[in-house]
Design a protein around this motif. Structure first.
Motif, PDB file in Angstrom:
ATOM      1  N   SER A   1       0.828  -1.186   0.000  1.00 50.42           N
ATOM      2  CA  SER A   1       0.000   0.000   0.000  1.00 50.42           C
ATOM      3  C   SER A   1       0.869   1.245   0.000  1.00 50.42           C
ATOM      4  O   SER A   1       1.921   1.266   0.595  1.00 50.42           O
ATOM      5  N   LEU A   2       0.360   2.260  -0.651  1.00 46.50           N
ATOM      6  CA  LEU A   2       1.028   3.547  -0.700  1.00 46.50           C
ATOM      7  C   LEU A   2      -0.009   4.622  -0.469  1.00 46.50           C
ATOM      8  O   LEU A   2      -1.068   4.615  -1.115  1.00 46.50           O
ATOM      9  N   LYS A   3       0.269   5.542   0.455  1.00 46.61           N
ATOM     10  CA  LYS A   3      -0.675   6.604   0.785  1.00 46.61           C
ATOM     11  C   LYS A   3       0.072   7.920   0.829  1.00 46.61           C
ATOM     12  O   LYS A   3       1.058   8.059   1.545  1.00 46.61           O
ATOM     13  N   ILE A   4      -0.405   8.904   0.044  1.00 52.14           N
ATOM     14  CA  ILE A   4       0.194  10.234   0.005  1.00 52.14           C
ATOM     15  C   ILE A   4      -0.903  11.233   0.332  1.00 52.14           C
ATOM     16  O   ILE A   4      -1.955  11.242  -0.310  1.00 52.14           O
ATOM     17  N   LYS A   5      -0.658  12.069   1.341  1.00 50.74           N
ATOM     18  CA  LYS A   5      -1.666  13.048   1.752  1.00 50.74           C
ATOM     19  C   LYS A   5      -1.033  14.426   1.797  1.00 50.74           C
ATOM     20  O   LYS A   5       0.068  14.597   2.291  1.00 50.74           O
ATOM     21  N   SER A   6      -1.774  15.402   1.283  1.00 55.13           N
ATOM     22  CA  SER A   6      -1.320  16.787   1.288  1.00 55.13           C
ATOM     23  C   SER A   6      -2.393  17.649   1.927  1.00 55.13           C
ATOM     24  O   SER A   6      -3.563  17.563   1.556  1.00 55.13           O
TER      25      SER A   6
END
Length: 185
Positions: A1-6
């Protein structure tokens, strides 16, 4: 899993990109038998959240785009969640707050329900209808105490005998009372 939050605090906005690759994915097929997927299952989601404020009125909008590369996981391509909140200060720190929430999503093939074994299983014959879901509440608060009324499943007033999932009816409208009291040492 990969999660990117801005998160952009000055604009009251956030964006999220999520990717998940599942190996040996387990699901129930159209005969409600357990099946393990041999191919990798990829799922991707892009979610954008923005809050707008106009004096005592605020709007919180969430837009979500999602995709799965396999029929084993059927998800709506588009989802919209909109909240409208009105907050007003009355007399001597007594506040009133109301909220109306709506959820709307694109058509897709939701899993069906098999009541005998209490299992949701894959079906690809009935596509769901575009039905908005509404909830609302109103409450009065002062310091650490609030009392209010919550209205759930308001869309059932407009759509009688509607099924969101095949063989699983939408719940009837419900009115709940809420009481919140925070104690301080």
């Amino acid at each position: 899993s990969l999660k990117i939050k801005s998160i952009m605090h000055q604009n009251n906005a956030s964006a999220l990109l999520y990717f998940n690759r599942s190996v040996n994915y387990f699901y129930f097929n159209d005969l409600a038998h357990p099946v393990q997927l041999l191919d990798p299952l990829n799922y991707i989601k892009l979610q954008i959240n923005k809050e707008f404020k106009l004096q005592s009125l605020s709007f919180n909008s969430l837009v979500c785009l999602q995709y799965s590369n396999h029929d084993a996981l059927s998800v709506p391509l588009f989802l919209l969640n909109q909240e409208m909140v009105y907050k007003k200060s009355l007399i001597k720190d007594i506040n009133i707050s109301t909220k109306l929430s709506a959820i709307l999503f694109s058509t897709y093939y939701p899993d069906a329900f098999f009541p005998l074994t209490d299992v949701f299983y894959q079906q690809r014959t009935i596509e769901n209808k575009v039905v908005p879901f509404f909830t609302g509440n109103i409450n009065i608060s002062k310091n650490k105490f609030s009392v209010g009324v919550i209205f759930d499943h308001l869309s059932s007033f407009f759509f009688n005998n509607n099924f969101y999932v095949p063989m699983y009816t939408l719940p009837q409208p419900v009115m709940r009372f809420s009481l919140n009291w925070g104690f301080v040492d």
